[in-house]
Design a protein around this motif. Structure first.
Motif, PDB file in Angstrom:
ATOM      1  N   SER A 145       6.653  11.276  -2.384  1.00  0.00           N
ATOM      2  CA  SER A 145       6.505  12.722  -2.566  1.00  0.00           C
ATOM      3  C   SER A 145       7.454  13.166  -3.666  1.00  0.00           C
ATOM      4  O   SER A 145       8.672  13.096  -3.508  1.00  0.00           O
ATOM      5  N   THR A 146       6.901  13.608  -4.794  1.00  0.00           N
ATOM      6  CA  THR A 146       7.740  14.119  -5.879  1.00  0.00           C
ATOM      7  C   THR A 146       7.280  15.531  -6.232  1.00  0.00           C
ATOM      8  O   THR A 146       6.151  15.728  -6.661  1.00  0.00           O
ATOM      9  N   LEU A 147       8.154  16.497  -5.995  1.00  0.00           N
ATOM     10  CA  LEU A 147       7.879  17.910  -6.271  1.00  0.00           C
ATOM     11  C   LEU A 147       6.638  18.388  -5.512  1.00  0.00           C
ATOM     12  O   LEU A 147       5.764  19.035  -6.071  1.00  0.00           O
ATOM     13  N   VAL A 148       6.596  18.074  -4.237  1.00  0.00           N
ATOM     14  CA  VAL A 148       5.436  18.417  -3.406  1.00  0.00           C
ATOM     15  C   VAL A 148       5.827  19.277  -2.209  1.00  0.00           C
ATOM     16  O   VAL A 148       5.168  20.273  -1.906  1.00  0.00           O
ATOM     17  N   LEU A 149       6.892  18.927  -1.509  1.00  0.00           N
ATOM     18  CA  LEU A 149       7.255  19.629  -0.284  1.00  0.00           C
ATOM     19  C   LEU A 149       7.666  21.074  -0.537  1.00  0.00           C
ATOM     20  O   LEU A 149       7.726  21.875   0.399  1.00  0.00           O
ATOM     21  N   CYS A 150       7.902  21.414  -1.792  1.00  0.00           N
ATOM     22  CA  CYS A 150       8.176  22.808  -2.150  1.00  0.00           C
ATOM     23  C   CYS A 150       6.921  23.666  -2.051  1.00  0.00           C
ATOM     24  O   CYS A 150       7.002  24.893  -1.952  1.00  0.00           O
ATOM     25  N   GLY A 177       7.265  -4.176 -11.152  1.00  0.00           N
ATOM     26  CA  GLY A 177       7.278  -5.619 -10.948  1.00  0.00           C
ATOM     27  C   GLY A 177       6.691  -6.030  -9.613  1.00  0.00           C
ATOM     28  O   GLY A 177       6.809  -7.191  -9.203  1.00  0.00           O
ATOM     29  N   LEU A 178       6.036  -5.094  -8.921  1.00  0.00           N
ATOM     30  CA  LEU A 178       5.455  -5.354  -7.613  1.00  0.00           C
ATOM     31  C   LEU A 178       3.938  -5.238  -7.672  1.00  0.00           C
ATOM     32  O   LEU A 178       3.394  -4.552  -8.530  1.00  0.00           O
ATOM     33  N   GLU A 179       3.287  -5.911  -6.739  1.00  0.00           N
ATOM     34  CA  GLU A 179       1.838  -5.787  -6.589  1.00  0.00           C
ATOM     35  C   GLU A 179       1.567  -4.560  -5.715  1.00  0.00           C
ATOM     36  O   GLU A 179       1.812  -4.581  -4.504  1.00  0.00           O
ATOM     37  N   LEU A 180       1.101  -3.501  -6.332  1.00  0.00           N
ATOM     38  CA  LEU A 180       0.941  -2.242  -5.623  1.00  0.00           C
ATOM     39  C   LEU A 180      -0.518  -1.811  -5.589  1.00  0.00           C
ATOM     40  O   LEU A 180      -1.285  -2.110  -6.497  1.00  0.00           O
ATOM     41  N   GLU A 181      -0.849  -1.084  -4.538  1.00  0.00           N
ATOM     42  CA  GLU A 181      -2.152  -0.434  -4.417  1.00  0.00           C
ATOM     43  C   GLU A 181      -1.881   1.040  -4.102  1.00  0.00           C
ATOM     44  O   GLU A 181      -1.394   1.363  -3.025  1.00  0.00           O
ATOM     45  N   ILE A 182      -2.183   1.903  -5.056  1.00  0.00           N
ATOM     46  CA  ILE A 182      -1.809   3.312  -4.948  1.00  0.00           C
ATOM     47  C   ILE A 182      -3.005   4.155  -4.526  1.00  0.00           C
ATOM     48  O   ILE A 182      -4.072   4.095  -5.146  1.00  0.00           O
ATOM     49  N   THR A 183      -2.805   4.938  -3.490  1.00  0.00           N
ATOM     50  CA  THR A 183      -3.750   5.985  -3.111  1.00  0.00           C
ATOM     51  C   THR A 183      -3.060   7.319  -3.348  1.00  0.00           C
ATOM     52  O   THR A 183      -1.921   7.519  -2.907  1.00  0.00           O
ATOM     53  N   GLY A 184      -3.731   8.199  -4.050  1.00  0.00           N
ATOM     54  CA  GLY A 184      -3.158   9.519  -4.312  1.00  0.00           C
ATOM     55  C   GLY A 184      -4.020  10.599  -3.703  1.00  0.00           C
ATOM     56  O   GLY A 184      -5.250  10.576  -3.843  1.00  0.00           O
ATOM     57  N   ILE A 185      -3.402  11.550  -3.024  1.00  0.00           N
ATOM     58  CA  ILE A 185      -4.145  12.660  -2.435  1.00  0.00           C
ATOM     59  C   ILE A 185      -3.645  13.973  -3.010  1.00  0.00           C
ATOM     60  O   ILE A 185      -2.433  14.163  -3.215  1.00  0.00           O
ATOM     61  N   ASP A 186      -4.567  14.872  -3.305  1.00  0.00           N
ATOM     62  CA  ASP A 186      -4.207  16.190  -3.825  1.00  0.00           C
ATOM     63  C   ASP A 186      -5.303  17.177  -3.438  1.00  0.00           C
ATOM     64  O   ASP A 186      -6.488  16.812  -3.370  1.00  0.00           O
ATOM     65  N   ALA A 187      -4.895  18.426  -3.205  1.00  0.00           N
ATOM     66  CA  ALA A 187      -5.856  19.461  -2.830  1.00  0.00           C
ATOM     67  C   ALA A 187      -6.513  20.112  -4.036  1.00  0.00           C
ATOM     68  O   ALA A 187      -7.469  20.867  -3.881  1.00  0.00           O
ATOM     69  N   ASN A 188      -6.005  19.818  -5.228  1.00  0.00           N
ATOM     70  CA  ASN A 188      -6.546  20.411  -6.456  1.00  0.00           C
ATOM     71  C   ASN A 188      -7.510  19.419  -7.112  1.00  0.00           C
ATOM     72  O   ASN A 188      -7.081  18.386  -7.621  1.00  0.00           O
ATOM     73  N   PRO A 189      -8.806  19.709  -7.128  1.00  0.00           N
ATOM     74  CA  PRO A 189      -9.769  18.737  -7.673  1.00  0.00           C
ATOM     75  C   PRO A 189      -9.598  18.476  -9.160  1.00  0.00           C
ATOM     76  O   PRO A 189     -10.008  17.429  -9.649  1.00  0.00           O
ATOM     77  N   TYR A 190      -8.975  19.412  -9.880  1.00  0.00           N
ATOM     78  CA  TYR A 190      -8.814  19.249 -11.316  1.00  0.00           C
ATOM     79  C   TYR A 190      -7.703  18.255 -11.675  1.00  0.00           C
ATOM     80  O   TYR A 190      -7.544  17.892 -12.830  1.00  0.00           O
ATOM     81  N   LYS A 237       0.836  -1.199   0.000  1.00  0.00           N
ATOM     82  CA  LYS A 237       0.000   0.000   0.000  1.00  0.00           C
ATOM     83  C   LYS A 237       0.875   1.254   0.000  1.00  0.00           C
ATOM     84  O   LYS A 237       1.640   1.486   0.939  1.00  0.00           O
ATOM     85  N   ILE A 238       0.734   2.038  -1.075  1.00  0.00           N
ATOM     86  CA  ILE A 238       1.518   3.259  -1.237  1.00  0.00           C
ATOM     87  C   ILE A 238       0.587   4.463  -1.269  1.00  0.00           C
ATOM     88  O   ILE A 238      -0.431   4.451  -1.963  1.00  0.00           O
ATOM     89  N   LEU A 239       0.949   5.485  -0.517  1.00  0.00           N
ATOM     90  CA  LEU A 239       0.267   6.769  -0.588  1.00  0.00           C
ATOM     91  C   LEU A 239       1.181   7.753  -1.315  1.00  0.00           C
ATOM     92  O   LEU A 239       2.336   7.930  -0.919  1.00  0.00           O
ATOM     93  N   GLU A 240       0.669   8.371  -2.361  1.00  0.00           N
ATOM     94  CA  GLU A 240       1.421   9.443  -3.012  1.00  0.00           C
ATOM     95  C   GLU A 240       0.769  10.770  -2.643  1.00  0.00           C
ATOM     96  O   GLU A 240      -0.385  11.033  -2.998  1.00  0.00           O
ATOM     97  N   ILE A 241       1.512  11.608  -1.914  1.00  0.00           N
ATOM     98  CA  ILE A 241       0.981  12.919  -1.541  1.00  0.00           C
ATOM     99  C   ILE A 241       1.207  13.884  -2.700  1.00  0.00           C
ATOM    100  O   ILE A 241       2.200  13.802  -3.419  1.00  0.00           O
ATOM    101  N   GLY A 242       0.259  14.794  -2.889  1.00  0.00           N
ATOM    102  CA  GLY A 242       0.367  15.716  -4.018  1.00  0.00           C
ATOM    103  C   GLY A 242       0.488  14.966  -5.327  1.00  0.00           C
ATOM    104  O   GLY A 242       1.354  15.260  -6.148  1.00  0.00           O
ATOM    105  N   VAL A 243      -0.398  14.021  -5.536  1.00  0.00           N
ATOM    106  CA  VAL A 243      -0.274  13.112  -6.686  1.00  0.00           C
ATOM    107  C   VAL A 243      -0.358  13.843  -8.018  1.00  0.00           C
ATOM    108  O   VAL A 243       0.163  13.374  -9.030  1.00  0.00           O
ATOM    109  N   GLY A 244      -0.994  15.011  -8.025  1.00  0.00           N
ATOM    110  CA  GLY A 244      -1.051  15.807  -9.248  1.00  0.00           C
ATOM    111  C   GLY A 244      -1.692  15.065 -10.396  1.00  0.00           C
ATOM    112  O   GLY A 244      -2.742  14.433 -10.254  1.00  0.00           O
ATOM    113  N   THR A 245      -1.045  15.092 -11.549  1.00  0.00           N
ATOM    114  CA  THR A 245      -1.588  14.484 -12.760  1.00  0.00           C
ATOM    115  C   THR A 245      -1.280  12.997 -12.879  1.00  0.00           C
ATOM    116  O   THR A 245      -1.606  12.392 -13.887  1.00  0.00           O
TER     117      THR A 245
END
Length: 279
Positions: free
Chosen positions: A177-182, A126-139, A107-115
């Motif tokens: 977190s990729t290009l988010v903490l900025c 090559g892994l069995e992943l379950e991704i949850t992405g959170i973002d404050a921008n609804p678009y 289980k992976i959470l990506e913060i500021g998942v963006g696009t």
């Protein structure tokens, strides 16, 4: 490209009748936004998915334009960083491989998942992943879900604040977190939330641009920072994210600094892995 657009030929929608009330004035404003975006799409060939009407009512058009820019304007950036970025993702996937147990996905959470620009990396892990992405921008949701479907990645989008994550303690095996903490209002608060929702021994993967060690470039970053914050949804050029992570209580496993000169004021980057040490 925008299947929901319907514009009367007589342009009557541009001049709402004052007697028709507030609802028609709001509808006029929405239709103007749609026409504006349609004209952008027609003249530039940008990818513009169908946005939900609910988020259009609740978020300013600047959020929509920022989402469009991130979806269509990052090509040069990824051309410059792609090889090193892939290497860092490989290190991340190696670090979480041991967390794959039986048939349960990681289980992976990506913060500021963006696009959803990282979906390709997840699909090639090559892994069995379950991704949850959170973002404050609804678009961002439509872009992220579209990229997840294209990559065949199990994905769930959550609209929310990364400074107040709507998840229980110890919920995720890893956080990305990729290009988010900025861009977050308070990196210290966000990092505390990351530690809270990570499981003990969980991994935090980060890829961020940071303040330069070079005096001249640092002056340029300070000069352009107000414009950067205005145009890039609050992005700061002079964040000392490396220090923030070290002081967060997470144990840094690996950390690499990069200097991507073609990227100008965002040339300095840091990437690495940190472990949640709580018991």
């Amino acid at each position: 490209i925008l299947p929901y657009i319907s514009i009367p030929n007589d342009r009557s929608w541009m001049k709402p009748n004052a007697e028709s009330g507030e609802n028609e004035r709001k509808m006029c404003k929405m239709q103007k936004r749609r026409l504006f975006l349609a004209s952008i799409a027609a003249s530039t060939g940008l990818t513009i998915p169908k946005f939900s009407r609910g988020c259009e009512r609740d978020a300013p058009i600047s959020k929509k334009l920022f989402a469009l820019g991130m979806a269509n304007g990052m090509g040069h950036y990824y051309e410059v960083v792609e090889m090193d970025r892939q290497d860092e993702f490989s290190k991340f996937f190696s670090s979480i491989r041991s967390k794959q147990r039986d048939t349960d996905p990681i289980k992976i959470l990506e913060i500021g998942v963006g696009t959803g620009s990282n979906m390709k990396e997840y699909s090639q892990s090559g892994l069995e992943l379950e991704i949850t992405g959170i973002d404050a921008n609804p678009y961002m949701q439509n872009f992220a879900e579209m990229n997840a479907r294209t990559s065949g990645v199990p994905f769930h989008f959550v609209l929310g604040d990364v400074g107040k994550l709507p998840f229980s303690d110890n919920s995720f095996d890893a956080i990305v977190s990729t290009l988010v903490l900025c861009s977050v209002p308070n990196p210290t608060v966000t990092l505390k939330e990351i530690s809270r929702v990570l499981k003990p021994g969980g991994i935090f993967f980060y890829w961020e641009h940071i303040r330069s060690d070079n005096y001249i470039l640092r002056l340029q970053q300070r000069f352009f920072e107000p414009a950067q914050q205005l145009l890039a949804d609050g992005c700061h050029l002079t964040r000392e994210t490396d220090s923030d992570i070290i002081n967060s209580g997470l144990r840094v496993i690996s950390s690499t600094r990069y200097n991507f000169k073609p990227l100008g004021v965002i040339a300095p980057h840091i990437a690495g892995l940190a472990e949640c040490t709580k018991v």
